[in-house]
Design a protein around this motif. Structure first.
Motif, PDB file in Angstrom:
ATOM      1  N   ASP A  57      52.304  51.329 -35.768  1.00 32.46           N
ATOM      2  CA  ASP A  57      52.959  50.260 -36.521  1.00 32.46           C
ATOM      3  C   ASP A  57      54.055  49.549 -35.743  1.00 32.46           C
ATOM      4  O   ASP A  57      54.791  48.727 -36.282  1.00 32.46           O
ATOM      5  CB  ASP A  57      53.513  50.803 -37.841  1.00 32.46           C
ATOM      6  CG  ASP A  57      54.597  51.864 -37.635  1.00 32.46           C
ATOM      7  OD1 ASP A  57      54.894  52.233 -36.469  1.00 32.46           O
ATOM      8  OD2 ASP A  57      55.144  52.341 -38.648  1.00 32.46           O
ATOM      9  N   GLY A  58      54.198  49.871 -34.446  1.00 33.15           N
ATOM     10  CA  GLY A  58      55.197  49.225 -33.605  1.00 33.15           C
ATOM     11  C   GLY A  58      56.617  49.718 -33.838  1.00 33.15           C
ATOM     12  O   GLY A  58      57.570  49.159 -33.305  1.00 33.15           O
ATOM     13  N   SER A  59      56.783  50.803 -34.590  1.00 29.96           N
ATOM     14  CA  SER A  59      58.125  51.271 -34.947  1.00 29.96           C
ATOM     15  C   SER A  59      58.814  52.078 -33.859  1.00 29.96           C
ATOM     16  O   SER A  59      60.017  52.347 -33.944  1.00 29.96           O
ATOM     17  CB  SER A  59      58.064  52.116 -36.231  1.00 29.96           C
ATOM     18  OG  SER A  59      57.280  53.276 -36.013  1.00 29.96           O
ATOM     19  N   GLY A  60      58.094  52.471 -32.811  1.00 28.63           N
ATOM     20  CA  GLY A  60      58.694  53.259 -31.744  1.00 28.63           C
ATOM     21  C   GLY A  60      59.080  54.643 -32.216  1.00 28.63           C
ATOM     22  O   GLY A  60      58.656  55.104 -33.265  1.00 28.63           O
ATOM     23  N   VAL A  61      59.912  55.321 -31.409  1.00 26.91           N
ATOM     24  CA  VAL A  61      60.410  56.656 -31.740  1.00 26.91           C
ATOM     25  C   VAL A  61      61.927  56.615 -31.570  1.00 26.91           C
ATOM     26  O   VAL A  61      62.409  56.309 -30.469  1.00 26.91           O
ATOM     27  CB  VAL A  61      59.791  57.733 -30.818  1.00 26.91           C
ATOM     28  CG1 VAL A  61      60.355  59.107 -31.130  1.00 26.91           C
ATOM     29  CG2 VAL A  61      58.273  57.731 -30.942  1.00 26.91           C
ATOM     30  N   PRO A  62      62.694  56.899 -32.610  1.00 26.10           N
ATOM     31  CA  PRO A  62      64.155  56.814 -32.525  1.00 26.10           C
ATOM     32  C   PRO A  62      64.717  57.548 -31.305  1.00 26.10           C
ATOM     33  O   PRO A  62      64.304  58.660 -30.991  1.00 26.10           O
ATOM     34  CB  PRO A  62      64.635  57.461 -33.829  1.00 26.10           C
ATOM     35  CG  PRO A  62      63.492  57.258 -34.778  1.00 26.10           C
ATOM     36  CD  PRO A  62      62.253  57.362 -33.925  1.00 26.10           C
ATOM     37  N   ASN A  63      65.635  56.903 -30.628  1.00 32.21           N
ATOM     38  CA  ASN A  63      66.331  57.408 -29.441  1.00 32.21           C
ATOM     39  C   ASN A  63      65.440  57.616 -28.226  1.00 32.21           C
ATOM     40  O   ASN A  63      65.918  58.009 -27.182  1.00 32.21           O
ATOM     41  CB  ASN A  63      67.084  58.709 -29.750  1.00 32.21           C
ATOM     42  CG  ASN A  63      68.128  58.509 -30.824  1.00 32.21           C
ATOM     43  OD1 ASN A  63      68.878  57.546 -30.799  1.00 32.21           O
ATOM     44  ND2 ASN A  63      68.150  59.400 -31.788  1.00 32.21           N
ATOM     45  N   MET A  64      64.146  57.385 -28.362  1.00 28.74           N
ATOM     46  CA  MET A  64      63.245  57.577 -27.228  1.00 28.74           C
ATOM     47  C   MET A  64      62.553  56.274 -26.825  1.00 28.74           C
ATOM     48  O   MET A  64      62.733  55.788 -25.721  1.00 28.74           O
ATOM     49  CB  MET A  64      62.197  58.641 -27.561  1.00 28.74           C
ATOM     50  CG  MET A  64      62.756  60.043 -27.666  1.00 28.74           C
ATOM     51  SD  MET A  64      61.491  61.259 -28.042  1.00 28.74           S
ATOM     52  CE  MET A  64      60.487  61.202 -26.575  1.00 28.74           C
ATOM     53  N   LEU A 119      50.471  41.502 -24.747  1.00 24.60           N
ATOM     54  CA  LEU A 119      51.750  40.915 -25.151  1.00 24.60           C
ATOM     55  C   LEU A 119      51.551  39.887 -26.258  1.00 24.60           C
ATOM     56  O   LEU A 119      52.397  39.771 -27.157  1.00 24.60           O
ATOM     57  CB  LEU A 119      52.479  40.317 -23.948  1.00 24.60           C
ATOM     58  CG  LEU A 119      52.935  41.356 -22.919  1.00 24.60           C
ATOM     59  CD1 LEU A 119      53.660  40.690 -21.756  1.00 24.60           C
ATOM     60  CD2 LEU A 119      53.806  42.434 -23.559  1.00 24.60           C
ATOM     61  N   SER A 120      50.451  39.172 -26.237  1.00 23.25           N
ATOM     62  CA  SER A 120      50.138  38.249 -27.342  1.00 23.25           C
ATOM     63  C   SER A 120      49.917  39.045 -28.624  1.00 23.25           C
ATOM     64  O   SER A 120      50.354  38.633 -29.703  1.00 23.25           O
ATOM     65  CB  SER A 120      48.910  37.404 -27.004  1.00 23.25           C
ATOM     66  OG  SER A 120      49.203  36.528 -25.937  1.00 23.25           O
ATOM     67  N   PHE A 121      49.246  40.192 -28.506  1.00 23.17           N
ATOM     68  CA  PHE A 121      49.054  41.060 -29.667  1.00 23.17           C
ATOM     69  C   PHE A 121      50.400  41.522 -30.219  1.00 23.17           C
ATOM     70  O   PHE A 121      50.663  41.414 -31.418  1.00 23.17           O
ATOM     71  CB  PHE A 121      48.196  42.269 -29.281  1.00 23.17           C
ATOM     72  CG  PHE A 121      48.196  43.357 -30.319  1.00 23.17           C
ATOM     73  CD1 PHE A 121      47.492  43.209 -31.505  1.00 23.17           C
ATOM     74  CD2 PHE A 121      48.917  44.528 -30.117  1.00 23.17           C
ATOM     75  CE1 PHE A 121      47.504  44.217 -32.477  1.00 23.17           C
ATOM     76  CE2 PHE A 121      48.932  45.532 -31.077  1.00 23.17           C
ATOM     77  CZ  PHE A 121      48.230  45.374 -32.258  1.00 23.17           C
ATOM     78  N   VAL A 122      51.266  42.020 -29.350  1.00 17.96           N
ATOM     79  CA  VAL A 122      52.572  42.524 -29.789  1.00 17.96           C
ATOM     80  C   VAL A 122      53.411  41.399 -30.394  1.00 17.96           C
ATOM     81  O   VAL A 122      54.052  41.584 -31.427  1.00 17.96           O
ATOM     82  CB  VAL A 122      53.323  43.194 -28.610  1.00 17.96           C
ATOM     83  CG1 VAL A 122      54.786  43.460 -28.953  1.00 17.96           C
ATOM     84  CG2 VAL A 122      52.625  44.489 -28.214  1.00 17.96           C
ATOM     85  N   ARG A 123      53.389  40.221 -29.771  1.00 13.56           N
ATOM     86  CA  ARG A 123      54.201  39.098 -30.256  1.00 13.56           C
ATOM     87  C   ARG A 123      53.660  38.506 -31.562  1.00 13.56           C
ATOM     88  O   ARG A 123      54.333  37.695 -32.188  1.00 13.56           O
ATOM     89  CB  ARG A 123      54.289  38.013 -29.175  1.00 13.56           C
ATOM     90  CG  ARG A 123      55.201  38.424 -28.017  1.00 13.56           C
ATOM     91  CD  ARG A 123      55.105  37.487 -26.825  1.00 13.56           C
ATOM     92  NE  ARG A 123      55.408  36.106 -27.110  1.00 13.56           N
ATOM     93  CZ  ARG A 123      56.621  35.558 -27.039  1.00 13.56           C
ATOM     94  NH1 ARG A 123      57.669  36.293 -26.717  1.00 13.56           N
ATOM     95  NH2 ARG A 123      56.784  34.272 -27.297  1.00 13.56           N
ATOM     96  N   ASN A 124      52.469  38.942 -31.969  1.00 13.04           N
ATOM     97  CA  ASN A 124      51.871  38.432 -33.208  1.00 13.04           C
ATOM     98  C   ASN A 124      51.391  39.551 -34.133  1.00 13.04           C
ATOM     99  O   ASN A 124      50.487  39.349 -34.939  1.00 13.04           O
ATOM    100  CB  ASN A 124      50.729  37.466 -32.869  1.00 13.04           C
ATOM    101  CG  ASN A 124      51.271  36.188 -32.299  1.00 13.04           C
ATOM    102  OD1 ASN A 124      51.751  35.343 -33.040  1.00 13.04           O
ATOM    103  ND2 ASN A 124      51.258  36.059 -30.982  1.00 13.04           N
ATOM    104  N   SER A 125      52.021  40.705 -34.023  1.00 14.52           N
ATOM    105  CA  SER A 125      51.724  41.850 -34.887  1.00 14.52           C
ATOM    106  C   SER A 125      53.052  42.455 -35.342  1.00 14.52           C
ATOM    107  O   SER A 125      54.116  42.067 -34.863  1.00 14.52           O
ATOM    108  CB  SER A 125      50.927  42.905 -34.108  1.00 14.52           C
ATOM    109  OG  SER A 125      49.702  42.373 -33.689  1.00 14.52           O
ATOM    110  N   PHE A 126      52.976  43.405 -36.235  1.00  9.92           N
ATOM    111  CA  PHE A 126      54.152  44.140 -36.705  1.00  9.92           C
ATOM    112  C   PHE A 126      55.179  43.216 -37.360  1.00  9.92           C
ATOM    113  O   PHE A 126      56.367  43.471 -37.327  1.00  9.92           O
ATOM    114  CB  PHE A 126      54.816  44.929 -35.563  1.00  9.92           C
ATOM    115  CG  PHE A 126      53.857  45.612 -34.628  1.00  9.92           C
ATOM    116  CD1 PHE A 126      52.911  46.505 -35.116  1.00  9.92           C
ATOM    117  CD2 PHE A 126      53.868  45.348 -33.270  1.00  9.92           C
ATOM    118  CE1 PHE A 126      52.011  47.131 -34.256  1.00  9.92           C
ATOM    119  CE2 PHE A 126      52.978  45.964 -32.408  1.00  9.92           C
ATOM    120  CZ  PHE A 126      52.052  46.860 -32.907  1.00  9.92           C
TER     121      PHE A 126
END
Length: 146
Positions: A57-64, A119-126
């Motif tokens: 979901d593009g949320s990453g991992v806190p502090n990592m 990068l196009s996917f990331v810039r147009n998702s989440f």
């Protein structure tokens, strides 16, 4: 028989009018457009190279690992984002007030097309909405970062 013809003549215009007033189906959006195809390919690249750190979901991992949701890195200048993919990063990175410590490996082995697509996917998702990245833009940045 003339009554039948007379009645038919009366109702025929009504039937034509009713037929003309039927709502027409809406035109479908083009599928397979260059934008859609690029984003679909980018999703595949993301799944293979980015998902484990930045999550589905593009949320990453806190502090990592930082999120990819509406951050200045994702929505800002494309060149910064392209460099990040090409060169990776080490040490701590601050994004929108949060600090992240995990190393991001360089992904310079990806083609210009793959980087543009992901990068196009990331810039147009989440929840992001930003302009597409082109292979030509990646090529320019790659040439400057060697």
């Amino acid at each position: 028989m003339t009554k039948v013809i007379f009645v038919a003549c009366l109702f025929f215009p009504v039937l034509l009018f009713a037929q003309a007033k039927k709502p027409q189906p809406k035109a479908r959006a083009k599928t397979g457009s260059l934008t859609t195809v690029s984003i679909d390919r980018g999703k595949t690249v993301y799944s293979q190279f980015c998902l484990s750190c930045h999550q589905a979901d593009g949320s990453g991992v806190p502090n990592m690992n930082p999120p990819l949701i509406k951050t200045k890195w994702v929505l800002g200048p494309k060149t910064v984002l392209i460099q990040q993919v090409l060169k990776g990063s080490q040490g701590k990175v601050e994004i929108d007030g949060d600090t992240f410590h995990n190393t991001m490996p360089a992904q310079a082995q990806l083609t210009d097309q793959q980087i543009a697509d992901v990068l196009s996917f990331v810039r147009n998702s989440f929840g992001n909405k930003a302009s597409m990245v082109t292979p030509a833009e990646v090529k320019v940045v790659r040439a400057k970062t060697k």
